[in-house]
Write an enzyme that holds these catalytic residues in place. Structure first.
Site, short mmCIF file in Angstrom:
data_model
loop_
_atom_site.label_atom_id
_atom_site.label_comp_id
_atom_site.label_asym_id
_atom_site.label_seq_id
_atom_site.Cartn_x
_atom_site.Cartn_y
_atom_site.Cartn_z
N SER A 102 0.84 -1.20 0.00
CA SER A 102 0.00 0.00 0.00
C SER A 102 0.87 1.25 0.00
O SER A 102 1.97 1.25 0.57
CB SER A 102 -0.85 -0.01 1.28
OG SER A 102 -1.40 1.26 1.53
N TYR B 111 -2.00 -0.90 10.99
CA TYR B 111 -2.23 -1.42 9.64
C TYR B 111 -1.06 -1.09 8.73
O TYR B 111 -0.51 -1.95 8.04
CB TYR B 111 -3.54 -0.85 9.05
CG TYR B 111 -3.60 -1.01 7.55
CD1 TYR B 111 -3.85 -2.25 6.97
CD2 TYR B 111 -3.36 0.07 6.70
CE1 TYR B 111 -3.86 -2.41 5.60
CE2 TYR B 111 -3.37 -0.07 5.34
CZ TYR B 111 -3.62 -1.31 4.78
OH TYR B 111 -3.61 -1.46 3.42
N LYS C 16 2.11 -3.51 6.74
CA LYS C 16 2.58 -3.51 5.35
C LYS C 16 4.08 -3.25 5.30
O LYS C 16 4.81 -3.89 4.54
CB LYS C 16 1.81 -2.48 4.52
CG LYS C 16 0.32 -2.80 4.35
CD LYS C 16 0.10 -4.11 3.59
CE LYS C 16 -1.38 -4.45 3.45
NZ LYS C 16 -1.62 -5.79 2.86
N1 UFG Z 1 -12.94 10.98 3.30
C1 UFG Z 1 -14.01 11.79 3.65
N2 UFG Z 1 -15.13 11.18 4.15
C2 UFG Z 1 -15.23 9.83 4.32
C3 UFG Z 1 -14.13 9.02 3.96
C4 UFG Z 1 -12.99 9.63 3.47
O1 UFG Z 1 -13.95 13.02 3.51
O2 UFG Z 1 -16.27 9.36 4.79
C5 UFG Z 1 -11.75 11.62 2.72
C6 UFG Z 1 -10.48 11.39 3.51
O3 UFG Z 1 -10.33 12.39 4.48
C7 UFG Z 1 -9.43 11.46 2.41
C8 UFG Z 1 -10.14 10.88 1.19
O4 UFG Z 1 -11.53 11.00 1.47
O5 UFG Z 1 -9.10 12.79 2.13
C9 UFG Z 1 -9.82 9.42 0.94
O6 UFG Z 1 -10.06 8.67 2.13
P1 UFG Z 1 -10.09 7.06 2.11
O7 UFG Z 1 -10.40 6.60 3.49
O8 UFG Z 1 -10.99 6.58 1.02
O9 UFG Z 1 -8.61 6.68 1.68
P2 UFG Z 1 -7.24 7.01 2.42
O10 UFG Z 1 -6.38 7.68 1.41
O11 UFG Z 1 -7.41 7.66 3.72
O12 UFG Z 1 -6.78 5.54 2.77
C10 UFG Z 1 -6.18 4.75 1.82
C11 UFG Z 1 -6.45 3.27 2.10
C12 UFG Z 1 -5.81 2.85 3.39
C13 UFG Z 1 -4.38 3.29 3.45
C14 UFG Z 1 -4.26 4.77 3.17
C15 UFG Z 1 -2.85 5.23 3.14
O13 UFG Z 1 -7.82 3.02 2.18
O14 UFG Z 1 -5.85 1.44 3.46
O15 UFG Z 1 -4.81 5.03 1.91
O16 UFG Z 1 -2.72 6.57 2.81
F1 UFG Z 1 -3.84 3.05 4.67
#
Ligand code: UFG
Length: 339
Positions: free
Chosen positions: A124, A148, A152
């Site tokens: 990841s 998590y 990785k």
């Molecule tokens: N977000 C919202 N509302 C939500 C969910 C997410 O505004 O309900 C925003 C988050 O703040 C972020 C973006 O949408 O700015 C993406 O969020 P995600 O949770 O979809 O993805 P992330 O980039 O946070 O997480 C992903 C993977 C994880 C990993 C991470 C590492 O899902 O497994 O990248 O950066 F750990």
């Protein structure tokens, strides 16, 4: 090739299984359904046009894994099986280390016992840690901010060390950015067991009426519109990246390879919300709330290495990611049936 896919009933695993079948490979799936549904298997068989042998057990059972690998004549492994919820990992670190790092150790040990050399590992972009500059290149140092992420980082290190001790191994570490979308048939897709943690499935559940409003985690980041920017990659492009990596490590004599799988383009939360409204014709009401702990402003890949070495690049647009997610969500508003 006969390929063992751990976690092959899960979201990314199922899309990869289908592409492996499409490329003429034989597949054996091992999945304990801890975060997937048995109904996936029938859909894979329907779409793939042939039986998909599935063994339901935990890959931490090394003896059974090794026996499966020798009984089935396995020649390569694609290892997806892992827990992946960041927040849950903070509350249950032991479970995450045991399940994720333990599973990687188990897969590796079974490969060493049965002399299977080829492994594609599901890593990841989280391994780049919170301070990585964008675009992220594979040679950045690795780090993490939650258990998590550390599972990785540690799994990668374990595999790296193993390739030094056993230089006949051929290991690919694939660092995914933000996988979204679904198979264009709408028959397989992402089916979060609980309230979605990730943005795209949450948006899709709001659009279909299963949840009322999206919470946007912060609009005061230093980005195009203040909301977080991520590199969303269509799961079909991601699955194709696994095939390209698997073929590459078969043909080249490099023990350890690391590739980013991303598009190289960032999309903000609000840009994704609007693209989804466009694709679905449904409103996605939202409220801006506080930032989520641990989130970074921007994350996107430099995918140059994968382009140059694998000849692979992501081709599907954000519009296609939304259309395909919507087709899946509409056809399966409650996800897979529980049977
Ligand atoms: N977000 C919202 N509302 C939500 C969910 C997410 O505004 O309900 C925003 C988050 O703040 C972020 C973006 O949408 O700015 C993406 O969020 P995600 O949770 O979809 O993805 P992330 O980039 O946070 O997480 C992903 C993977 C994880 C990993 C991470 C590492 O899902 O497994 O990248 O950066 F750990």
């Amino acid at each position: 090739m006969r390929v063992l896919v751990t976690g092959g009933a899960g979201y990314i695993g199922s899309h990869t299984v289908l592409q492996l079948l499409g490329a003429g490979h034989d597949v054996v799936v091992v999945d304990d359904f801890s975060n997937s549904r048995p109904a996936v298997v029938g859909r894979l068989e329907e779409l793939g046009g042939r039986p998909v042998p599935l063994l339901a057990f935990d890959v931490n059972d090394t003896d059974r894994l090794a026996a499966t690998m020798s009984d089935e004549g396995v020649e390569a492994v694609v290892h997806f099986a892992a827990f992946k919820a960041v927040g849950e990992s903070v509350a249950k670190p032991l479970e995450y280390y045991r399940n994720n790092v333990g599973a990687t150790m188990s897969v590796l040990e079974a490969m060493l016992r049965t002399e299977v050399a080829h492994l594609v590992f599901s890593s990841s972009a989280t391994v780049y840690g919170p301070d990585a500059p964008v675009p992220m290149t594979e040679d950045l140092p690795t780090s993490a901010t939650n258990p998590y992420g550390w599972t990785k980082v540690f799994s990668e290190q374990l595999l790296r060390d193993a390739t030094v001790a056993h230089p006949w191994l051929r290991v690919a570490l694939l660092r995914y950015f933000n996988p979204v979308g679904a198979h264009p048939s709408g028959r397989i897709g992402e089916d979060p067991a609980d309230v979605p943690n990730n943005l795209m499935p949450y948006i899709a559940q709001v659009a279909v009426g299963r949840r009322e409003r999206l919470a946007v985690f912060g609009d005061d980041y230093d980005t195009v519109d203040g909301t977080g920017v991520r590199d969303y990659i269509h799961v079909e492009d991601l699955a194709a990246g696994h095939l390209a990596a698997l073929e590459w490590i078969q043909e080249h004599d490099r023990a350890l390879s690391v590739w980013n799988l991303g598009t190289g383009h960032g999309t903000s939360v609000l840009e994704l919300v609007h693209a989804f409204e466009e694709a679905s014709g449904r409103p996605v009401p939202y409220d801006v709330v506080a930032r989520r702990a641990g989130d970074v402003a921007s994350s996107w890949a430099d995918p140059t290495r994968a382009e140059q070495e694998l000849g692979w690049s992501a081709s599907r647009t954000v519009a296609q990611m939304c259309e395909d997610t919507w087709r899946w969500q509409q056809a399966n508003p409650e996800g897979y049936p529980a049977v």
